[in-house]
Design an enzyme around this catalytic site. Structure first.
Site, PDB file in Angstrom:
ATOM      1  N   GLY A  44       2.044  -5.378   7.613  1.00 47.08           N
ATOM      2  CA  GLY A  44       1.057  -6.141   6.857  1.00 47.08           C
ATOM      3  C   GLY A  44      -0.087  -6.575   7.749  1.00 47.08           C
ATOM      4  CB  SER A  45      -2.659  -9.146   7.221  1.00 49.51           C
ATOM      5  OG  SER A  45      -1.926 -10.357   7.116  1.00 49.51           O
ATOM      6  CB  VAL A  87       0.961 -12.341   7.358  1.00 52.45           C
ATOM      7  CG1 VAL A  87       2.416 -12.486   6.925  1.00 52.45           C
ATOM      8  CG2 VAL A  87       0.043 -12.943   6.305  1.00 52.45           C
ATOM      9  N   GLY A  88       1.498 -11.333  10.304  1.00 53.06           N
ATOM     10  CA  GLY A  88       2.440 -10.767  11.261  1.00 53.06           C
ATOM     11  C   GLY A  88       2.641 -11.637  12.489  1.00 53.06           C
ATOM     12  CB  CYS A 138      -2.382   0.428   8.674  1.00 53.61           C
ATOM     13  SG  CYS A 138      -0.947   1.514   8.747  1.00 53.61           S
ATOM     14  CD  GLU A 173       7.986   0.402  11.074  1.00 49.70           C
ATOM     15  OE1 GLU A 173       8.921   0.122  10.300  1.00 49.70           O
ATOM     16  OE2 GLU A 173       6.795   0.229  10.801  1.00 49.70           O
ATOM     17  CG  ASN A 219      -0.312  -0.031   2.521  1.00 50.28           C
ATOM     18  OD1 ASN A 219       0.715  -0.683   2.699  1.00 50.28           O
ATOM     19  ND2 ASN A 219      -0.886   0.644   3.487  1.00 50.28           N
ATOM     20  CD  GLU A 227       3.871  -0.210  13.502  1.00 49.79           C
ATOM     21  OE1 GLU A 227       2.616  -0.111  13.542  1.00 49.79           O
ATOM     22  OE2 GLU A 227       4.596   0.172  14.430  1.00 49.79           O
TER      23      GLU A 227
END
Length: 482
Positions: free
Chosen positions: A226-227, A230-231, A282, A461, A150, A248
């Protein structure tokens, strides 16, 4: 055109000999390029290069490392028109947003180049008068970066720039949907003359390339955006290998509009926060919580403004919103809209545009729902698309309670002229970032970025706090031999 991995300072064909075709989400007939479907051995080669390069890279001064970042920033700025156009072709956000993201990436390189002249560590008084007691920071080693589609230039840069300036080397796996954008970042650093092996890029599937990056013992830390699913899987595997992990992930960001707010401004903040970048942020606004006294007036103005938005080819100057980034993402958004139709009242949008010129793209109309129950899927789950849910509340207290009723905690905003309530909102909200009279979306490179609850894990971050993830503290006791 066929592109290759960037390993040890060279453009390297994948060991598999396989490539995937990357097409535009506006028009699948627009082929952007062919990119590697790499194998495990390609990642192993990249990690080995990063490990070897680390020994000399960490010995350079901060200023020497910063010079490479500055040159990379200059390359992005000099080529912003072409890179921005290709970003728009590849990801689908408007051309203005695409060029803006390229300049944002350049500003991040510039910021961390300037960090090379900032103090590192502390001098701390010792109980012993003869002891010089201080701390310094040391890099971790090769870092694995797994980045999303994104923000296909900005997010890779906001991870790699601090990793590099603090003395680490990098292996990055870009998102499958947006490999061209990271290719430009690799070219920028290559043209800057960065030493071989310091930065490596391996394209391919997450199940192959990402898996090896996460589990390879020579990768010392993983930064992922990401999602949530998955994270958390990455976190479990990486922690089992003793790695630092930074995640994140999702958001369900509320915009609270109190009765004293300027309705026109509140509408524009909602439109920008919910629908720019096709809602694929996000930090996008997905829940709008409005005090009852102005609810109907705000709702009607929002629906009218939403219906006026031009959806279409993102390369055209007057287009406000482009397509979803992929067919899979379009399907996800449309599925959530169908769930919303069963759970709430659709006010506008909710369909694929009828314009025949958009038939080869992945478009969805900007969508507004009302009378949404708290337990509705569109109220609880991240949609990552141009969909917003409206809620009517009686007062500030109810608004905050509803705003915090979510497993996520990334960003939030309030529209009000009441300074007292604005200050209370800052304290009351369970989020990592709070906006007052501005969009929930948006982040500047010099400040920390991240959330709480299920939105983030690990240190923040961006800004000066990035040093916490990409280094470890070394405490030094220094005494004389007398």
């Amino acid at each position: 055109m066929r592109y290759n991995n960037y390993i040890n300072g060279e453009w390297t064909a994948p060991s598999t000999g396989e490539y995937g075709v990357n097409t535009s989400p506006h028009d699948t007939n627009d082929i952007i390029g062919e990119f590697p479907l790499s194998g495990t051995s390609d990642v192993i080669e990249a990690v080995a290069a990063a490990k070897t390069a680390f020994a000399s890279w960490k010995k350079l001064s901060y200023a020497q490392r910063g010079a490479y970042l500055k040159k990379a920033a200059d390359y992005l700025k000099a080529n912003v028109e072409q890179i921005g156009r290709d970003l728009t072709r590849e990801e689908g956000k408007t051309l203005a947003e695409g060029k803006g993201e390229v300049l944002r990436a350049a500003s991040i390189f510039d910021y961390y180049a300037a960090e090379s002249l900032q103090p590192v560590g502390d001098v701390i008084p010792s109980a012993n008068a003869d002891t010089f007691l201080y701390t310094t920071r040391v890099p971790l080693g090769p870092i694995g970066l797994i980045t999303p589609w994104n923000f296909p230039i900005a997010i890779p840069v906001w991870k790699m720039a601090p990793a590099l300036i603090y003395g680490n080397t990098v292996v990055i796996k870009p998102a499958d949907q947006t490999p061209m954008c990271v290719n430009y970042v690799m070219e920028a650093l290559h043209q800057a003359g960065i030493p071989a092996g310091v930065i490596n890029c391996v394209y391919g599937r997450g199940s192959v390339v990402g898996e090896e990056i996460v589990t390879n013992p020579d990768i010392k830390a993983i930064s992922f955006t990401g999602s949530n699913g998955v994270g958390l899987n990455i976190q479990e595997k990486a922690i089992a290998k003793g790695k630092k992990v930074q995640l994140e992930m999702g958001g369900k960001n509320p915009l609270v509009i109190l009765a004293d707010a300027d309705i026109n401004k509140a509408v524009e903040l909602t439109i920008g926060g919910a629908f720019r970048s096709t809602g694929q942020k996000c930090t996008a606004t997905s829940r709008v919580i409005v005090e009852a006294g102005i609810y109907e007036q705000f709702r009607d103005a929002l629906v009218e403004r939403t219906k006026s938005l031009k959806v279409g080819n993102p390369l055209e100057a007057d287009v406000f919103m482009g397509p979803c980034a992929s067919k899979a993402q379009q399907a996800t958004v449309l599925s959530m809209i169908e769930a919303g139709k069963a759970e709430a009242d659709l006010l506008c949008g909710g369909e694929v545009p009828a314009d025949a010129s958009l038939a080869n793209g992945f478009y969805v109309q900007p969508t507004v729902f009302e009378n949404v129950g708290r337990d509705a899927r569109i109220a609880r789950e991240e949609i990552f698309g141009p969909v917003v849910a409206l809620f009517k509340v009686e007062n500030y207290e109810e608004a905050v309670e509803l705003a915090n009723d979510t497993p996520f905690g990334l960003s939030c905003s309030i529209c009000t002229n009441n300074l007292t309530l604005a200050r209370r909102f800052v304290a009351d909200m369970e989020t990592g970032m709070v906006h007052v009279n501005s969009e929930t979306a948006g982040a500047e490179p010099q400040v920390p970025f991240g959330g709480c609850k299920d939105s983030s894990t690990g240190s923040r971050e961006q800004g000066k706090t990035a040093i916490d993830f990409y280094t470890q503290v070394k405490t030094v006791y220094m005494d004389g031999m007398y």
